[in-house]
Enzyme design. Structure first.
Site, PDB file in Angstrom:
ATOM      1  N   ASP A  43     -47.323 108.311 -82.077  1.00 52.98           N
ATOM      2  CA  ASP A  43     -47.639 109.693 -81.734  1.00 52.98           C
ATOM      3  C   ASP A  43     -49.137 109.943 -81.906  1.00 52.98           C
ATOM      4  O   ASP A  43     -49.812 109.251 -82.693  1.00 52.98           O
ATOM      5  CB  ASP A  43     -46.864 110.661 -82.632  1.00 52.98           C
ATOM      6  CG  ASP A  43     -45.373 110.674 -82.311  1.00 52.98           C
ATOM      7  OD1 ASP A  43     -45.010 110.339 -81.168  1.00 52.98           O
ATOM      8  OD2 ASP A  43     -44.585 111.014 -83.215  1.00 52.98           O
ATOM      9  N   TYR A  71     -44.559 101.804 -92.416  1.00 49.99           N
ATOM     10  CA  TYR A  71     -45.328 103.040 -92.355  1.00 49.99           C
ATOM     11  C   TYR A  71     -45.626 103.577 -93.750  1.00 49.99           C
ATOM     12  O   TYR A  71     -44.852 103.360 -94.689  1.00 49.99           O
ATOM     13  CB  TYR A  71     -44.552 104.136 -91.604  1.00 49.99           C
ATOM     14  CG  TYR A  71     -44.216 103.800 -90.179  1.00 49.99           C
ATOM     15  CD1 TYR A  71     -45.086 104.127 -89.143  1.00 49.99           C
ATOM     16  CD2 TYR A  71     -43.010 103.168 -89.860  1.00 49.99           C
ATOM     17  CE1 TYR A  71     -44.772 103.834 -87.827  1.00 49.99           C
ATOM     18  CE2 TYR A  71     -42.697 102.862 -88.542  1.00 49.99           C
ATOM     19  CZ  TYR A  71     -43.575 103.193 -87.533  1.00 49.99           C
ATOM     20  OH  TYR A  71     -43.260 102.898 -86.234  1.00 49.99           O
ATOM     21  N   ASP A  85     -43.480 117.461 -87.094  1.00 46.41           N
ATOM     22  CA  ASP A  85     -44.719 116.931 -87.670  1.00 46.41           C
ATOM     23  C   ASP A  85     -45.798 118.003 -87.645  1.00 46.41           C
ATOM     24  O   ASP A  85     -45.561 119.147 -87.240  1.00 46.41           O
ATOM     25  CB  ASP A  85     -45.168 115.641 -86.965  1.00 46.41           C
ATOM     26  CG  ASP A  85     -45.529 115.844 -85.494  1.00 46.41           C
ATOM     27  OD1 ASP A  85     -45.766 116.992 -85.074  1.00 46.41           O
ATOM     28  OD2 ASP A  85     -45.560 114.843 -84.747  1.00 46.41           O
ATOM     29  N   ARG A 177     -40.904 111.087 -88.307  1.00 45.51           N
ATOM     30  CA  ARG A 177     -40.932 112.555 -88.430  1.00 45.51           C
ATOM     31  C   ARG A 177     -39.535 113.137 -88.553  1.00 45.51           C
ATOM     32  O   ARG A 177     -39.341 114.158 -89.230  1.00 45.51           O
ATOM     33  CB  ARG A 177     -41.723 113.196 -87.292  1.00 45.51           C
ATOM     34  CG  ARG A 177     -41.339 112.800 -85.907  1.00 45.51           C
ATOM     35  CD  ARG A 177     -42.436 113.215 -84.929  1.00 45.51           C
ATOM     36  NE  ARG A 177     -42.261 112.626 -83.615  1.00 45.51           N
ATOM     37  CZ  ARG A 177     -41.848 113.308 -82.545  1.00 45.51           C
ATOM     38  NH1 ARG A 177     -41.565 114.593 -82.643  1.00 45.51           N
ATOM     39  NH2 ARG A 177     -41.740 112.706 -81.378  1.00 45.51           N
TER      40      ARG A 177
END
Length: 293
Positions: A43, A71, A85, A177
């Protein structure tokens, strides 16, 4: 010479750019005659590892899509957003209780292993031929069917309320997210993903990555280009002699010998990646061939 480029350059993607933006920048540097693609969309708000494939290495991107990814994320509790998010608009704001690491840890256990995850309404998934995010932006109510994903690792690193820092290792198709959203909901106060950094994709780690701003010309790309087979280092290696190289290049199978692996990478006598192999009984069958003589 341009079309001879083949391999991976690992970008440390900055925030604010799409994965497509990064591909476009690399394509401008190496020339439009070279195929360019990326492994795993990030993203715009996310940073970190984005493998960019050049030339024949683009044919390995489907192998990277299926690999585990890692992540580091910051979950901000108390605020739900339209996109789950920090890029979204606030929907609901709630007070954050005085949570302890022990209380949070109990909740995190629900999200480890195989789970069903509902993708965000603002996602690129299709609904009746349209992107979910397009429908959501148009004001339509979007509810996507939960999908199975696997969370291999979910560690609570720090607690500085309203923020939680987590480390995640997960299967393809996992939305971090959405994970942040669901953790916030399970803690009773809602939440969203405030920041995200991808630390690895398959064999490609953050320490392999170069900042996008450092890619100033084609020569810099060349200096940071990793061989195509770097994406397959966990695959068994089959070293081919001249005769078997000829057979594989012409689509013929060869004996698998004592190997019991279901797949392998084949290299010629010069150490170059020739093909991906699939085990078929007692023989190796080429499924992708990368170089002809």
């Amino acid at each position: 010479m341009m079309t001879d480029l083949a391999g991976f350059v690992i970008i440390d993607k900055p925030a604010g750019l799409t994965s497509h933006d990064v591909v476009a920048r690399v394509r401008r540097l190496v020339g439009r005659a070279v195929k360019v693609g990326h492994a795993g969309t990030l993203d715009p708000m996310a940073t970190g590892v984005l493998p960019i494939a050049l030339g024949s290495a683009t044919r390995l991107l489907d192998q990277l899509v299926d690999t585990r990814k890692g992540y580091l994320g910051v979950v901000r509790l108390g605020i739900q957003t339209t996109t789950d998010d920090a890029d979204g608009e606030p929907l609901v704001t709630q007070p954050v209780p005085d949570l302890t690491p022990e209380t949070i840890e109990v909740v995190l256990t629900r999200f480890r292993g195989d789970i069903l995850q509902q993708p965000p309404a603002f996602s690129a998934l299709h609904i009746d031929g349209q992107r979910a995010y397009a429908l959501a932006r148009a004001g339509n109510e979007v509810t996507l069917t939960p999908r199975p994903v696997r969370i291999e690792r979910l560690d609570l690193l720090t607690v500085a309320l309203p923020d939680l820092t987590i480390a995640v290792e997960c299967s393809k198709g996992t939305y971090i997210r959405a994970l942040a959203r669901d953790i916030g909901a399970a803690l009773g106060c809602g939440g969203h993903l405030a920041s995200l950094q991808r630390t690895f994709t398959g064999p490609f780690r953050l320490e392999h990555a170069i900042p996008l701003a450092a890619l100033t010309d084609r020569e810099v790309v060349m200096r940071h280009l990793l061989p195509p087979e770097t994406a397959l280092l966990d695959w068994p290696l089959v070293q081919l002699d001249e005769a078997n190289t000829h057979r594989i290049l012409h689509g013929m199978s060869i004996p698998a010998g004592k190997s019991t692996a279901p797949r392998a990478r084949a290299h010629d006598s010069d150490g170059k990646l020739i093909a991906l192999l699939r085990r078929d009984g007692e023989r190796w069958q080429p499924v992708k061939v990368f170089r002809h003589r």
